[in-house]
Design a protein around this motif. Sequence first.
Motif, PDB file in Angstrom:
ATOM      1  N   PHE A   6     -47.629  60.784   5.367  1.00 19.47           N
ATOM      2  CA  PHE A   6     -46.537  60.547   5.690  1.00 19.47           C
ATOM      3  C   PHE A   6     -46.152  58.893   5.912  1.00 19.47           C
ATOM      4  O   PHE A   6     -47.883  57.780   6.629  1.00 19.47           O
ATOM      5  N   ASP A   7     -45.271  58.706   5.997  1.00 16.01           N
ATOM      6  CA  ASP A   7     -44.911  57.199   5.550  1.00 16.01           C
ATOM      7  C   ASP A   7     -44.377  57.077   7.232  1.00 16.01           C
ATOM      8  O   ASP A   7     -43.661  57.264   8.398  1.00 16.01           O
ATOM      9  N   PHE A   8     -45.888  56.424   8.474  1.00 17.09           N
ATOM     10  CA  PHE A   8     -45.511  55.857   9.238  1.00 17.09           C
ATOM     11  C   PHE A   8     -44.289  54.663   9.606  1.00 17.09           C
ATOM     12  O   PHE A   8     -43.867  54.540  11.015  1.00 17.09           O
ATOM     13  N   SER A   9     -44.716  53.734   8.434  1.00 13.74           N
ATOM     14  CA  SER A   9     -43.396  52.258   8.882  1.00 13.74           C
ATOM     15  C   SER A   9     -42.398  53.325   8.564  1.00 13.74           C
ATOM     16  O   SER A   9     -41.640  52.910   9.384  1.00 13.74           O
ATOM     17  N   THR A  10     -42.298  54.460   8.073  1.00 11.94           N
ATOM     18  CA  THR A  10     -40.362  53.890   7.966  1.00 11.94           C
ATOM     19  C   THR A  10     -40.416  54.471   9.281  1.00 11.94           C
ATOM     20  O   THR A  10     -38.773  55.045   9.678  1.00 11.94           O
ATOM     21  N   THR A  14     -37.200  53.231  11.803  1.00 11.49           N
ATOM     22  CA  THR A  14     -36.211  54.074  12.441  1.00 11.49           C
ATOM     23  C   THR A  14     -36.309  54.372  14.023  1.00 11.49           C
ATOM     24  O   THR A  14     -34.573  54.487  14.835  1.00 11.49           O
ATOM     25  N   TYR A  15     -36.836  54.435  14.385  1.00 14.47           N
ATOM     26  CA  TYR A  15     -37.184  54.475  15.602  1.00 14.47           C
ATOM     27  C   TYR A  15     -36.321  52.886  16.164  1.00 14.47           C
ATOM     28  O   TYR A  15     -35.895  52.917  16.953  1.00 14.47           O
ATOM     29  N   MET A  19     -33.440  52.534  18.672  1.00 18.23           N
ATOM     30  CA  MET A  19     -33.055  51.651  19.970  1.00 18.23           C
ATOM     31  C   MET A  19     -33.194  50.569  20.157  1.00 18.23           C
ATOM     32  O   MET A  19     -33.683  49.962  21.924  1.00 18.23           O
ATOM     33  N   ALA A  20     -32.604  49.610  19.258  1.00 17.56           N
ATOM     34  CA  ALA A  20     -32.086  48.850  19.271  1.00 17.56           C
ATOM     35  C   ALA A  20     -31.826  47.953  20.363  1.00 17.56           C
ATOM     36  O   ALA A  20     -31.233  47.307  21.271  1.00 17.56           O
TER      37      ALA A  20
END
Length: 119
Positions: A6-10, A14-15, A19-20
């Motif tokens: 699972f790619d946590f950095s992606t 995305t988050y 949320m920006a």
Amino acid sequence: MTQPTFDFSTLFDTYKTAMAPVYRAQQEGLKTLERLAHYQFAVAGDYLEWSLAQAKASVGPKSAADMIGQQTSLNLSLSDKLRARAEEFSKIATETQGAVTQWFDETSATVSEKAKKAA
């Protein structure tokens, strides 16, 4: 069969991207809230100074004419300060409206760009 990792950095990217705009809106809102708090503190200070000056003016003069003259000048001074504070409030409101409009334009442009890419 092997499972892909699972790619946590992606996920976090995305988050952050999603949320920006919310984060920026919160920052702008807090800046405006701080400015309004400083503004209200200044107005309260003006009223406090005026009330203390009124108390001194009611004790000091020897005649009623002197007291009325002092109170009139204090009231004129307060009205000038409040007029300046009203202009300051108008400036705060105009700048806040401009920041909200800019945020909305940027956010809607970003959303429409993402929608075009997705389609």
